[in-house]
Design a protein around this motif. Structure first.
Motif, PDB file in Angstrom:
ATOM      1  N   VAL A 155       0.828  -1.204   0.000  1.00 39.41           N
ATOM      2  CA  VAL A 155       0.000   0.000   0.000  1.00 39.41           C
ATOM      3  C   VAL A 155       0.865   1.257   0.000  1.00 39.41           C
ATOM      4  O   VAL A 155       1.710   1.447   0.874  1.00 39.41           O
ATOM      5  N   VAL A 156       0.636   2.105  -0.995  1.00 36.71           N
ATOM      6  CA  VAL A 156       1.288   3.411  -1.082  1.00 36.71           C
ATOM      7  C   VAL A 156       0.200   4.470  -0.968  1.00 36.71           C
ATOM      8  O   VAL A 156      -0.881   4.325  -1.544  1.00 36.71           O
ATOM      9  N   MET A 157       0.474   5.533  -0.224  1.00 41.57           N
ATOM     10  CA  MET A 157      -0.536   6.572  -0.014  1.00 41.57           C
ATOM     11  C   MET A 157       0.079   7.957  -0.109  1.00 41.57           C
ATOM     12  O   MET A 157       1.220   8.166   0.293  1.00 41.57           O
ATOM     13  N   LYS A 158      -0.685   8.900  -0.656  1.00 41.45           N
ATOM     14  CA  LYS A 158      -0.373  10.325  -0.531  1.00 41.45           C
ATOM     15  C   LYS A 158      -1.546  10.965   0.188  1.00 41.45           C
ATOM     16  O   LYS A 158      -2.701  10.772  -0.211  1.00 41.45           O
ATOM     17  N   ALA A 159      -1.269  11.696   1.266  1.00 36.32           N
ATOM     18  CA  ALA A 159      -2.370  12.247   2.055  1.00 36.32           C
ATOM     19  C   ALA A 159      -1.954  13.526   2.757  1.00 36.32           C
ATOM     20  O   ALA A 159      -0.775  13.760   3.039  1.00 36.32           O
ATOM     21  N   GLU A 160      -2.950  14.345   3.059  1.00 38.75           N
ATOM     22  CA  GLU A 160      -2.742  15.577   3.795  1.00 38.75           C
ATOM     23  C   GLU A 160      -2.462  15.273   5.264  1.00 38.75           C
ATOM     24  O   GLU A 160      -2.850  14.230   5.789  1.00 38.75           O
ATOM     25  N   ALA A 161      -1.813  16.200   5.933  1.00 39.16           N
ATOM     26  CA  ALA A 161      -1.380  15.988   7.311  1.00 39.16           C
ATOM     27  C   ALA A 161      -2.536  15.634   8.240  1.00 39.16           C
ATOM     28  O   ALA A 161      -2.417  14.735   9.082  1.00 39.16           O
ATOM     29  N   GLU A 178       4.339   2.893   2.227  1.00 37.43           N
ATOM     30  CA  GLU A 178       5.070   4.093   1.822  1.00 37.43           C
ATOM     31  C   GLU A 178       4.086   5.255   1.739  1.00 37.43           C
ATOM     32  O   GLU A 178       2.996   5.113   1.192  1.00 37.43           O
ATOM     33  N   LEU A 179       4.497   6.406   2.291  1.00 39.66           N
ATOM     34  CA  LEU A 179       3.588   7.542   2.422  1.00 39.66           C
ATOM     35  C   LEU A 179       4.227   8.814   1.891  1.00 39.66           C
ATOM     36  O   LEU A 179       5.384   9.117   2.192  1.00 39.66           O
ATOM     37  N   PHE A 180       3.453   9.567   1.108  1.00 41.23           N
ATOM     38  CA  PHE A 180       3.849  10.900   0.665  1.00 41.23           C
ATOM     39  C   PHE A 180       3.015  11.889   1.472  1.00 41.23           C
ATOM     40  O   PHE A 180       1.800  11.981   1.292  1.00 41.23           O
ATOM     41  N   LEU A 181       3.677  12.592   2.383  1.00 46.91           N
ATOM     42  CA  LEU A 181       3.004  13.458   3.348  1.00 46.91           C
ATOM     43  C   LEU A 181       2.883  14.876   2.806  1.00 46.91           C
ATOM     44  O   LEU A 181       3.880  15.550   2.549  1.00 46.91           O
ATOM     45  N   GLU A 182       1.639  15.330   2.645  1.00 49.76           N
ATOM     46  CA  GLU A 182       1.378  16.693   2.185  1.00 49.76           C
ATOM     47  C   GLU A 182       1.048  17.550   3.400  1.00 49.76           C
ATOM     48  O   GLU A 182      -0.004  17.391   4.018  1.00 49.76           O
ATOM     49  N   CYS A 183       1.959  18.438   3.747  1.00 53.36           N
ATOM     50  CA  CYS A 183       1.779  19.283   4.927  1.00 53.36           C
ATOM     51  C   CYS A 183       2.030  20.727   4.517  1.00 53.36           C
ATOM     52  O   CYS A 183       3.169  21.121   4.269  1.00 53.36           O
ATOM     53  N   LYS A 184       0.967  21.513   4.420  1.00 52.18           N
ATOM     54  CA  LYS A 184       1.079  22.890   3.953  1.00 52.18           C
ATOM     55  C   LYS A 184       1.378  23.820   5.124  1.00 52.18           C
ATOM     56  O   LYS A 184       0.554  23.981   6.021  1.00 52.18           O
ATOM     57  N   PRO A 185       2.558  24.436   5.144  1.00 53.58           N
ATOM     58  CA  PRO A 185       2.905  25.341   6.245  1.00 53.58           C
ATOM     59  C   PRO A 185       2.313  26.728   6.042  1.00 53.58           C
ATOM     60  O   PRO A 185       1.720  27.024   5.001  1.00 53.58           O
ATOM     61  N   HIS A 186       2.480  27.583   7.032  1.00 54.96           N
ATOM     62  CA  HIS A 186       2.065  28.980   6.899  1.00 54.96           C
ATOM     63  C   HIS A 186       2.738  29.586   5.676  1.00 54.96           C
ATOM     64  O   HIS A 186       3.904  29.310   5.392  1.00 54.96           O
ATOM     65  N   GLY A 187       1.986  30.408   4.948  1.00 54.00           N
ATOM     66  CA  GLY A 187       2.547  31.036   3.763  1.00 54.00           C
ATOM     67  C   GLY A 187       2.211  30.301   2.490  1.00 54.00           C
ATOM     68  O   GLY A 187       2.506  30.772   1.403  1.00 54.00           O
ATOM     69  N   SER A 188       1.574  29.112   2.597  1.00 50.64           N
ATOM     70  CA  SER A 188       1.190  28.372   1.401  1.00 50.64           C
ATOM     71  C   SER A 188       0.134  29.144   0.629  1.00 50.64           C
ATOM     72  O   SER A 188      -0.733  29.793   1.199  1.00 50.64           O
ATOM     73  N   LYS A 189       0.204  29.059  -0.693  1.00 50.94           N
ATOM     74  CA  LYS A 189      -0.757  29.769  -1.537  1.00 50.94           C
ATOM     75  C   LYS A 189      -2.036  28.972  -1.740  1.00 50.94           C
ATOM     76  O   LYS A 189      -2.996  29.464  -2.306  1.00 50.94           O
ATOM     77  N   ILE A 190      -2.040  27.704  -1.302  1.00 49.95           N
ATOM     78  CA  ILE A 190      -3.240  26.890  -1.447  1.00 49.95           C
ATOM     79  C   ILE A 190      -4.277  27.350  -0.428  1.00 49.95           C
ATOM     80  O   ILE A 190      -4.025  27.377   0.772  1.00 49.95           O
ATOM     81  N   LYS A 194      -6.009  23.925   6.193  1.00 46.75           N
ATOM     82  CA  LYS A 194      -5.514  24.302   7.508  1.00 46.75           C
ATOM     83  C   LYS A 194      -4.012  24.521   7.465  1.00 46.75           C
ATOM     84  O   LYS A 194      -3.260  23.675   7.025  1.00 46.75           O
ATOM     85  N   ARG A 195      -3.562  25.688   7.931  1.00 44.88           N
ATOM     86  CA  ARG A 195      -2.140  25.998   7.967  1.00 44.88           C
ATOM     87  C   ARG A 195      -1.551  25.510   9.285  1.00 44.88           C
ATOM     88  O   ARG A 195      -2.242  25.367  10.282  1.00 44.88           O
ATOM     89  N   ARG A 196      -0.259  25.286   9.294  1.00 41.43           N
ATOM     90  CA  ARG A 196       0.440  24.932  10.523  1.00 41.43           C
ATOM     91  C   ARG A 196       1.877  25.408  10.404  1.00 41.43           C
ATOM     92  O   ARG A 196       2.382  25.634   9.307  1.00 41.43           O
ATOM     93  N   TYR A 198       5.835  25.217  10.214  1.00 45.64           N
ATOM     94  CA  TYR A 198       6.611  24.201   9.513  1.00 45.64           C
ATOM     95  C   TYR A 198       7.220  23.186  10.476  1.00 45.64           C
ATOM     96  O   TYR A 198       7.367  22.013  10.139  1.00 45.64           O
ATOM     97  N   TRP A 199       7.556  23.629  11.698  1.00 39.90           N
ATOM     98  CA  TRP A 199       8.113  22.685  12.664  1.00 39.90           C
ATOM     99  C   TRP A 199       7.101  21.594  13.007  1.00 39.90           C
ATOM    100  O   TRP A 199       7.489  20.459  13.334  1.00 39.90           O
ATOM    101  N   GLU A 200       5.801  21.921  12.910  1.00 39.82           N
ATOM    102  CA  GLU A 200       4.779  20.908  13.160  1.00 39.82           C
ATOM    103  C   GLU A 200       4.774  19.859  12.047  1.00 39.82           C
ATOM    104  O   GLU A 200       4.538  18.673  12.297  1.00 39.82           O
ATOM    105  N   CYS A 201       5.026  20.301  10.817  1.00 37.70           N
ATOM    106  CA  CYS A 201       5.144  19.354   9.701  1.00 37.70           C
ATOM    107  C   CYS A 201       6.325  18.419   9.934  1.00 37.70           C
ATOM    108  O   CYS A 201       6.233  17.200   9.721  1.00 37.70           O
TER     109      CYS A 201
END
Length: 220
Positions: A155-161, A178-190, A194-196, A198-201
């Motif tokens: 199982v391979v996954m891509k998912a938001e934090a 295997e996981l592709f972690l999508e974690c959008k920090p503060h300042g993201s244009k998306i 939910k912002r967080r 970067y240290w939380e990511c």
């Protein structure tokens, strides 16, 4: 668009011959032990995890996030393990996130870049929604994994934090190889996410590594 502890999911199963809408239902969570790849010792996977690409201590500029350079630096688990993927009863890729029209990544990148070893991967596109645009059932992603994938499958996954955190709380992260972690920090244009800090990511990335998950930062 806020993502709640209980997600509203539109689940789309993408197969080579057809696309079908799949809807889930709540099931009782099962405790899952740390993942063991079939045919490989836990020590072998431990060594492989140590050889993953280095974590980025600062988020890349938006212009470079979707570049081929990022995908080329990714060290995929089958390559690190020397795994032919022959021993698994089923191969699955799950993409959890926004629809492409709202900024989601889609699944094309997986087919073009992942070392599938010529195996057919069932591809699930699970769209997080507000529930206003489509009719869908409320289901936790942890429950969905317990119902739809098994330990002997790859199982391979891509998912938001937020989704990954829900899976970890439900003790189902062991079902993901295997996981592709999508974690959008503060300042993201998306927008609508939910912002967080970067240290939380980075902290979440570290927790996943501690759980024995081959995790990559996703910037696409």
């Amino acid at each position: 668009m806020a993502i709640f502890h209980r997600l509203l999911l539109l689940i789309i199963l993408v197969l080579a011959s057809a696309s079908n809408v799949v809807r889930g239902e709540n099931v009782k969570s099962n405790l899952v032990a740390p993942r063991k790849l079939y045919g490989f010792s836990s020590e072998a996977k431990k060594i492989a995890l140590q050889n993953l690409e280095d974590v980025l201590l600062e988020p890349p500029r938006a212009a470079s996030g979707k570049s081929r350079k990022y995908l080329k630096r990714t060290r995929y688990l089958p390559d690190l393990m020397g795994d032919s993927l022959e021993s698994y009863s089923r191969h699955v890729f799950i993409d959890v996130g926004l629809p492409e029209k709202e900024g989601g990544s889609g699944t094309d990148w997986f087919s073009k870049n992942y070392p599938t070893r010529n195996k057919k991967f069932e591809m699930y596109k699970i769209e997080t929604t507000s529930g206003k645009e489509v009719s869908s059932l409320e289901i936790g992603m942890s429950d969905w994994l317990n119902k739809n994938v098994k330990e002997e499958e790859y199982v391979v996954m891509k998912a938001e934090a937020e989704v990954v955190e829900e899976i970890m709380r439900g003790n189902s992260i062991g079902l993901v190889d295997e996981l592709f972690l999508e974690c959008k920090p503060h300042g993201s244009k998306i927008e609508n996410k939910k912002r967080r800090a970067y240290w939380e990511c980075l902290a979440l990335y570290g927790k996943l590594r501690d759980e024995g998950v081959a995790v990559h930062q996703w910037w696409g």
